[in-house]
Design an enzyme around this catalytic site. Structure first.
Site, PDB file in Angstrom:
ATOM      1  N   GLU A   6       0.966  -1.142  -0.002  1.00  0.00           N
ATOM      2  CA  GLU A   6      -0.012  -0.047   0.110  1.00  0.00           C
ATOM      3  C   GLU A   6       0.953   1.270   0.199  1.00  0.00           C
ATOM      4  O   GLU A   6       2.149   1.165   0.346  1.00  0.00           O
ATOM      5  CB  GLU A   6      -0.927   0.063   1.187  1.00  0.00           C
ATOM      6  CG  GLU A   6      -1.802  -1.180   1.361  1.00  0.00           C
ATOM      7  CD  GLU A   6      -2.865  -1.179   2.691  1.00  0.00           C
ATOM      8  OE1 GLU A   6      -2.501  -0.322   3.348  1.00  0.00           O
ATOM      9  OE2 GLU A   6      -3.644  -2.158   2.572  1.00  0.00           O
ATOM     10  N   SER A  18       7.456  -2.681   3.230  1.00  0.00           N
ATOM     11  CA  SER A  18       7.797  -3.927   3.592  1.00  0.00           C
ATOM     12  C   SER A  18       7.131  -4.643   4.834  1.00  0.00           C
ATOM     13  O   SER A  18       6.994  -5.809   5.227  1.00  0.00           O
ATOM     14  CB  SER A  18       9.611  -4.048   3.835  1.00  0.00           C
ATOM     15  OG  SER A  18      10.070  -3.877   2.722  1.00  0.00           O
ATOM     16  N   LEU A  75      31.990  -7.742 -19.414  1.00  0.00           N
ATOM     17  CA  LEU A  75      31.849  -7.622 -20.816  1.00  0.00           C
ATOM     18  C   LEU A  75      32.029  -6.189 -21.424  1.00  0.00           C
ATOM     19  O   LEU A  75      32.118  -6.091 -22.684  1.00  0.00           O
ATOM     20  CB  LEU A  75      30.653  -8.295 -21.286  1.00  0.00           C
ATOM     21  CG  LEU A  75      30.573  -9.788 -20.895  1.00  0.00           C
ATOM     22  CD1 LEU A  75      29.168 -10.363 -21.115  1.00  0.00           C
ATOM     23  CD2 LEU A  75      31.537 -10.737 -21.830  1.00  0.00           C
ATOM     24  N   GLU A 122       7.902  -9.539  -2.574  1.00  0.00           N
ATOM     25  CA  GLU A 122       7.812 -10.974  -1.766  1.00  0.00           C
ATOM     26  C   GLU A 122       8.847 -10.656  -0.616  1.00  0.00           C
ATOM     27  O   GLU A 122       9.094 -11.509   0.271  1.00  0.00           O
ATOM     28  CB  GLU A 122       8.082 -12.187  -2.290  1.00  0.00           C
ATOM     29  CG  GLU A 122       7.327 -12.405  -3.584  1.00  0.00           C
ATOM     30  CD  GLU A 122       5.670 -12.722  -3.168  1.00  0.00           C
ATOM     31  OE1 GLU A 122       5.351 -13.584  -2.344  1.00  0.00           O
ATOM     32  OE2 GLU A 122       4.909 -11.888  -3.359  1.00  0.00           O
ATOM     33  N   GLY A 123       9.234  -9.513  -0.324  1.00  0.00           N
ATOM     34  CA  GLY A 123       9.789  -9.137   0.979  1.00  0.00           C
ATOM     35  C   GLY A 123      11.075  -8.611   0.508  1.00  0.00           C
ATOM     36  O   GLY A 123      12.019  -9.517  -0.085  1.00  0.00           O
TER      37      GLY A 123
END
Length: 401
Positions: A135, A140, A353, A378-379
């Protein structure tokens, strides 16, 4: 724990790699540039992915349930959680954003599979479900959500706003986290399945992002949005003693899924870097004396060791879920290690590279951008470390913040 891919999953893994190589890779750059355009090429894969899920225990798309305690004679099980992480590793070797955009493979599907009852699985198991947790005033700290769900007869009335909803525009339903009673804190937080088109549910803006641009990320508002009481996932009872544990079980299943995505994109970067360096005349001599190893070789060897550790932690967390073992600590360990490792490897390969890695001639720069979200959603990394510390030290969330 046998570390070989179970024989019954090898066709699924091979099929996922073919999809990654033949479907995802050719269109990867196209949908990176055309943000918010729906990848119509994925529609033909929906039936294939459904078939891959039907080959499991019938728990629907995404990860499966954390099983109840097993009997001593039941033996070792490799089931939906393991097949999900093995398949996603391969798909994300092709493209993370496109993997997140596959119909009926959303993180909300994993939430439904983890805690839904049999009747709910029949109703929602074949739907494409997004997950709505974050929200505007709650990042977290999932326990601080302000969205409410108030019981009114046979319905719940949901009010609030959710942001950063992956596949929020395209999914058939959204798994929404809301509080039954904010005065009771985290114990009152439950998850609800809200189907697309429900009055009071309104799609807001689509976010422009650093990576995973093939995947839509939406803001969704809920204004007196009524859903049937039977759309609540898990128990409707508020158990202050159990607290947040019931709804947080979802993360024990979805965090290894995100870890598998990180393992897949990191492997893509390692494979392509090896290929390009070998074209430039570099040969990798693993048994050689380390004192004679170049800096580039040494860095790649360290990356490969970190990648292997992330892969094994991911497999362990999924295996524990399939075998009825509490895996909260292990799921967070896998997510923390894989997220950080994918970021380090993809960015490191770009650096090694030089211009080849930095320009759009190669997908390496895209993989570096795509990998960042895997350490966030997801945390975040910090949240995972906090959860691991709580589990190791035996502290509650109130005791260790």
């Amino acid at each position: 724990m046998n570390l070989e891919t179970p024989k019954k999953f090898r066709p699924l893994v091979n099929q996922a790699r073919q999809v990654a190589q033949s479907v995802f890779r050719p269109i990867s750059r196209k949908y990176d540039r055309e943000e918010h355009a729906y990848p119509v090429e994925l529609d033909m894969l929906a039936a294939i992915m459904d078939g891959m899920n039907d080959g499991t225990m019938g728990e629907g798309a995404g990860a499966g349930k954390l099983k109840a305690e097993k009997k001593n004679d039941e033996g070792i099980v490799n089931s939906t959680n393991m097949s999900t992480v093995l398949g996603l590793q391969e798909l994300c070797w092709g493209d993370v954003g496109l993997s997140l955009t596959l119909p009926r493979q959303g993180l909300g599907n994993a939430a439904i599979a983890a805690v839904a009852n049999e009747e709910q699985l029949k109703r929602f198991g074949k739907k494409w479900a997004a997950m709505a947790i974050t929200e505007p005033d709650c990042g977290s700290d999932s326990a601080a959500i302000r969205t409410t769900a108030i019981k009114d007869g046979d319905e719940y009335v949901i009010n609030g706003e959710k942001i950063f909803v992956t596949s929020g525009q395209r999914a058939d339903a959204v798994v929404v986290w809301a509080s039954l009673d904010r005065s009771l804190g985290r114990a009152a937080i439950k998850s609800f399945v809200v189907e697309k088109g429900t009055p009071g549910m309104e799609l807001g803006r689509l976010e422009k992002k650093l990576g995973i641009k093939a995947s839509d990320t939406a803001t969704i508002s809920f204004n007196d949005c009524r859903v049937p009481a039977e759309n609540l996932l898990g128990s409707p009872e508020i158990n202050v003693e159990q607290g947040f544990a019931g709804v947080m079980q979802t993360f024990d299943n979805t965090r290894p899924v995100v870890a598998a995505m990180a393992v897949g994109v990191a492997k893509a970067a390692l494979d392509r870097t090896h290929e390009l360096l070998e074209k430039q005349g570099m040969h990798f001599r693993y048994p050689t004396n380390m004192a004679r190893t170049s800096e580039i070789e040494a860095r790649l060897y360290r990356y490969e060791a970190d990648w292997e550790a992330a892969r094994l932690l991911t497999l362990r967390a999924a295996w524990m879920a399939d075998n009825g073992m509490p895996n909260s600590k292990e799921a967070s360990m896998a997510k923390a290690k894989a997220g950080r490792t994918a970021n380090a490897i993809t960015l490191g390969c770009v650096e090694l590279l030089g211009a080849m890695g930095y320009c759009e001639d190669e997908l390496l720069e895209k993989w570096a951008r795509d990998s960042k979200i895997l350490d966030i959603f997801e945390g975040t990394q910090q949240i995972q470390q906090l959860i691991i510390a709580r589990r190791i030290l035996g502290k509650t969330s109130a005791e260790l913040r």
